[in-house]
Motif scaffolding. Structure first.
Motif, short mmCIF file in Angstrom:
data_model
loop_
_atom_site.label_atom_id
_atom_site.label_comp_id
_atom_site.label_asym_id
_atom_site.label_seq_id
_atom_site.Cartn_x
_atom_site.Cartn_y
_atom_site.Cartn_z
N ALA A 1 43.88 27.44 32.96
CA ALA A 1 42.56 27.06 32.45
C ALA A 1 42.38 25.54 32.47
O ALA A 1 41.32 25.04 32.86
CB ALA A 1 42.38 27.60 31.03
N VAL B 1 39.32 29.10 39.60
CA VAL B 1 40.39 29.81 38.90
C VAL B 1 41.44 30.29 39.89
O VAL B 1 42.65 30.15 39.66
CB VAL B 1 39.81 31.00 38.10
CG1 VAL B 1 40.93 31.89 37.56
CG2 VAL B 1 38.95 30.48 36.93
N VAL C 1 39.40 32.35 32.37
CA VAL C 1 40.48 32.75 33.27
C VAL C 1 40.79 34.24 33.08
O VAL C 1 40.95 34.99 34.05
CB VAL C 1 41.75 31.91 33.03
CG1 VAL C 1 42.91 32.44 33.87
CG2 VAL C 1 41.49 30.45 33.33
#
Length: 356
Positions: free
Chosen positions: A32, A60, A42
């Protein structure tokens, strides 16, 4: 130097060690931080990527790839009370028929996010019971098991597990839960009827009939009943290899024993194509005519059956379809589409070829 994110943002080298060589475990918070999103984002990207914007999802995924992050499935499964695993118990890993079923099972369950734990019993019911205990300790969401005969304790474990169970490869009037298979009894009856119809009157059945292999025992018993019904007064001839391996060499040994112990045999019927192939190849090597001097049949319709010379008369069973059907039933039960067990008889097909 810092890494460069997909959006061109430069990451700082002063933060946590975000490399595959890190000596500590990379956490979701590390991902994150590198992606510049919240830990909740996430988590959402991992669980339901369709709920995250394409740009955020790209960041991500880049952060996960950069850090080498591996989600803690154990923690996730504990929270959801689901392991996302299926236990599969088969008699032996080396047999292609069971490998085909596992491929079918995997083809259905893996795309749905489930992983297989595989154990082999070597046709030992006590070992099967121990495997069931071991797998139940890992809390699988479902179980696939070859066979319908188990120890009393194993049967109790499966009934009390409160998970979907699919037994396979045989037929019974008293399944534990769901059942996918065919009748070994009916399959042997069909091929005995075929050879008798072709004019053979002195059949011998050969194979490995270990107590733990209930399917082979069912085939032997069906052979005996069929001979007694179709050839009244004919001797029931069975040659048992005992605990010998299922391989070509055992097929040759069974041929030798048949020629020595039952020389009147005009059709040698094997409980497996593997045995039949070994016997057929050896008979040809010795100059014997097949089916002139001795007809030969198998069971299973392995790929080699179609390529032997002569081609092998056998029984075809739906190996891969057993796996895919079992996977579908397990998946439907696990996701709650249905709560009812399913009984699915896939049948068999007689494959008349040149050897008989």
């Amino acid at each position: 130097m810092g890494a460069t994110a997909p959006d061109g943002r430069s990451t700082s080298p002063g933060g946590p060690a975000l490399t595959r060589r890190a000596t500590r475990t990379i956490t979701l918070n590390d991902v994150a931080s590198l992606a510049n999103v919240s830990p909740q984002t996430v988590s959402r990207a991992l669980r339901a990527p369709e709920l995250v914007s394409e740009r955020t999802l790209e960041r991500v995924r880049w952060a996960i790839s950069t850090t080498g992050y591996v989600p803690n499935l154990a923690a996730s499964n504990l929270a959801s009370n689901r392991s996302r695993t299926i236990a599969a118990i088969i008699p032996t890993i080396s047999a292609s028929v069971f490998a085909d079923a596992l491929h079918g099972l995997d083809a259905v369950l893996t795309p749905a996010g489930y992983q297989l734990f595989i154990g082999s019993t070597d046709y030992d019911l006590e070992h099967e019971e121990n495997l069931i205990r071991a797998f139940m300790g890992r809390r699988p969401d479902g179980m696939f098991i070859v066979g319908t005969k188990h120890t009393a304790a194993a049967t109790m474990l499966l009934k009390n597990a409160r998970i979907p169970v699919v037994e396979a490869w045989n037929w019974t009037d008293e399944p534990i839960d769901s059942l996918v298979g065919f009748s070994n009894h009916d399959a042997i009856e069909a091929i005995v009827e075929y050879v008798v119809g072709k004019g053979y009157t002195h059949p011998t059945f050969a194979g490995s009939f270990r107590p733990g292999d209930s399917r082979a025992v069912d085939r032997q018993q069906s052979f005996a009943r069929s001979v007694q019904r179709l050839l009244p007064g004919e001797k029931v001839r069975v040659i048992d290899s005992g605990t010998s391996s299922v391989d070509l060499e055992t097929g040759i040994a069974l041929l030798d024993r048949t020629l020595a112990e039952a020389p009147e045999t005009d059709v040698l019927m094997f409980a497996s194509d593997v045995f039949a192939a070994g016997a057929l190849l050896e008979a040809r090597r010795r100059g014997m005519s097949v089916p002139g001097d001795l007809a030969i049949t198998g069971f299973g319709d392995f790929e080699m059956a179609r390529h032997l010379v002569p081609t092998l008369t056998t029984v075809s069973v739906p190996n891969r379809e057993i796996g895919t059907s079992a996977g579908r039933i397990l998946l439907q039960r696990m996701v709650g589409d249905t709560a009812d067990p399913e009984l699915l008889d896939l049948g068999f097909e007689l494959m008349p070829r040149e050897s008989a």
